[in-house]
Design a protein around this motif. Sequence first.
Motif, PDB file in Angstrom:
ATOM      1  N   ASN A  17       0.835  -1.323   0.155  1.00  0.00           N
ATOM      2  CA  ASN A  17      -0.049   0.094   0.222  1.00  0.00           C
ATOM      3  C   ASN A  17       0.726   1.230  -0.003  1.00  0.00           C
ATOM      4  O   ASN A  17       0.909   1.761   1.098  1.00  0.00           O
ATOM      5  N   SER A  18       1.409   1.524  -1.156  1.00  0.00           N
ATOM      6  CA  SER A  18       2.506   2.626  -1.093  1.00  0.00           C
ATOM      7  C   SER A  18       1.869   3.684  -1.472  1.00  0.00           C
ATOM      8  O   SER A  18       2.549   4.819  -1.321  1.00  0.00           O
ATOM      9  N   GLY A  19       0.538   3.744  -1.719  1.00  0.00           N
ATOM     10  CA  GLY A  19      -0.018   5.073  -2.392  1.00  0.00           C
ATOM     11  C   GLY A  19       0.096   5.317  -3.764  1.00  0.00           C
ATOM     12  O   GLY A  19      -0.362   6.182  -4.280  1.00  0.00           O
ATOM     13  N   ARG A  37       9.516   1.019  -0.044  1.00  0.00           N
ATOM     14  CA  ARG A  37       9.757   2.199   0.599  1.00  0.00           C
ATOM     15  C   ARG A  37       9.601   3.182  -0.416  1.00  0.00           C
ATOM     16  O   ARG A  37      10.854   3.442  -1.124  1.00  0.00           O
ATOM     17  N   LEU A  38       8.493   3.975  -0.725  1.00  0.00           N
ATOM     18  CA  LEU A  38       8.332   4.668  -1.836  1.00  0.00           C
ATOM     19  C   LEU A  38       7.422   5.832  -1.273  1.00  0.00           C
ATOM     20  O   LEU A  38       6.611   5.795  -0.784  1.00  0.00           O
ATOM     21  N   PRO A  39       7.944   7.012  -2.128  1.00  0.00           N
ATOM     22  CA  PRO A  39       7.060   8.276  -1.625  1.00  0.00           C
ATOM     23  C   PRO A  39       5.866   8.088  -2.739  1.00  0.00           C
ATOM     24  O   PRO A  39       5.770   7.233  -3.531  1.00  0.00           O
ATOM     25  N   GLU A  40       5.041   9.225  -2.291  1.00  0.00           N
ATOM     26  CA  GLU A  40       3.676   8.870  -3.193  1.00  0.00           C
ATOM     27  C   GLU A  40       3.806   9.401  -4.401  1.00  0.00           C
ATOM     28  O   GLU A  40       3.050   8.865  -5.416  1.00  0.00           O
ATOM     29  N   LYS A  41       4.719  10.265  -4.940  1.00  0.00           N
ATOM     30  CA  LYS A  41       4.817  10.598  -6.151  1.00  0.00           C
ATOM     31  C   LYS A  41       6.075  10.040  -6.599  1.00  0.00           C
ATOM     32  O   LYS A  41       7.066  10.664  -6.226  1.00  0.00           O
ATOM     33  N   TYR A  74      13.169   3.598  -2.885  1.00  0.00           N
ATOM     34  CA  TYR A  74      13.655   5.044  -3.701  1.00  0.00           C
ATOM     35  C   TYR A  74      14.322   5.726  -2.787  1.00  0.00           C
ATOM     36  O   TYR A  74      13.851   5.981  -1.578  1.00  0.00           O
TER      37      TYR A  74
END
Lengths: 418, 239
Positions: free
Chosen positions: A277-279, A306-310, A348
Amino acid sequence: MNVQETLLYLAADLFSIYVVYRFYSLFFEHSRCKKCILILGFLIYFLIDNVGFLCFQRPMINLVTNLMSLFALTFLYQGNLRLRILTAVLIYAVLMICDAIAYRILILMEGKDDIVGGMAANGLLMLIIEVIFEKYMNFRTGKMVTMMEFLYIITVPCISIFIVGVILNMAISTELIALATIGILIINIVMFFLLNHISGAYKELYEMALCKQQWEALSNQLSLQRDSEEKAAALRHDMRNHLLMLKRLADLKKYDELDQYFKEMENAAGTITYYVNSGNTVIDGILNWKLREAAQCGAEPTYTVRLPEKLNISDMDMNIILSNLLDNSIQALKESSGSKELAVSMIYERNILRIEIKNTYEGKVVSHHGKLITTKHSRIGHGIGLQSVEQVVQKYMGNIDLEYDGKRFCVTILLYLS
Amino acid sequence: MFRIAICDDETAVCGEMERFILRYAKKTGKEMDVQVFYSGEELFRVMKEEDPTCSIDLVFLDIELNRLDGIDVGKKIREELKNEWIQIVYISGRDRYAMQLFQNRPLQFLLKPLEKRDIITVIEKAMELSETQSKYFEFRIGRDYYKVLLSEIVYFEGNGKKIYLHTKRDTYEFYESMTLLEERFEKNGYLKIHKSFLVNDQYIKEYHPQSVTLLSGKDLPISQPQRKRIHEILRERMF
């Protein structure tokens, strides 16, 4: 020819060589050496071509040396053998046909033999053709040419060369020769447009298949979300009753039953196989779908995301990489009989996206010089999928690394996102 | 004595982590001290007023705090307190994050519920780095001796035998062999990206195929022969 005419002839020839150089840029995307070495190469070609003509003046020798030189020049560029043969033959065909046409038309117009004029007209004609090709075609989409396509493409110019050779040796009027060679030129041009159209259609087909996959992944993701929402809603709805029950059990000090009740509540809420559920909807969609597929094969997938939303990478590119690599992994899992493991990691950090997929496998890995060739059961296309992964990685100036030790296969991709 | 702080508004999380870390310290025989804060303001206040020499080595900082969120706290620590050496590990209950958190040079970013394995790895890494960071780099300019905290060095720039040492605020010019510096610093989290540039990895904001961007916005090139090596290092290091 006197000195003045020879010089003009050579100048015109130099111009033709320049057009040939432009043709090469159409076919090949990258050169393997610096520009000055390229120029040197073409100058050498120029020398060989003219030395051959001036010394021997025998067409057959000229044909051979010309073809060989053109072929040798292809090695200054990056590409595979098929592309090289193709380029050499095609360019030679164009050279020959244009030469025949230009020369004959000039004779018709001026009524005499004009070698210099013929050369100049030749150069011009070639330039026109090259510009048409450049504007309306994109040869590079066909960079990976399959054997069948290669045979199709190469047949027409080869036979054309032969036919033009025959025509030139026939004792018929110059007008007829000119017309006939123009006709053959038109056939060749039309054929190239056709082939280009087909390879464009092929590419569209592939993209459609990719979109379809993405749609399935997203659809799966939606139903997972709906599932989880329903369960949460049910829990919320019954919350009041649950709380009353819990209070009652606590008041009566029935701690064992309290414990049991908690466990049941946990079970009711937590039975969704919601992995990631990374967004990022596309990533979540594809990963959840494929991870579940892997689980159905008997593997217990582990993952670190481990990812940012964008993320500064297009959905399409993400889809290409993940779908293709995970399909490979799942296929390998299906075929392996021992323990089945799948580990996916997407992290990321500081402009680098690192994707690593490890899976167990059995049997041989089909690879060549450290690059994956293809798996026969690739869902999308034949080997196009993996080639696309490489193209995406190249687009983001990244790298793919493969490691395998007979038991586990590991692909690591690093991409620079901006 | 390795000092750890935990800042999270969920008391249960703080309690569990504190217990776990103290157990780990006992088991490994390492001396560790744990402080607990339930808000970002409290942590900042203590660091500013009661602990100006900053004895805290590592802080587990929750991003979703009540008023001042973890990213703001990190920013204040780095910029207002000008503290470059405390290690920040961000923890979050949501598995997605905003890019700004990198501006505060965190050591790591972890998701709740925290895996014991990850906590241990991060503590060990922080301890390793602390070892080197409390150290100074000493050098001579003419007849004067200077020393600079290792954690404040952004990068070394070499030009022949002349070396420029760049910190956030100043630049020092002295004479030393670049090779010697490389030998000493490469294992301490410095990257040789170019024969003239030796960069402190903690000050790198972004990596690019042929250059790196520092936190200050400056770009330094990665030379052709170093590219493959840097790529290998990056590949291994991101876990």
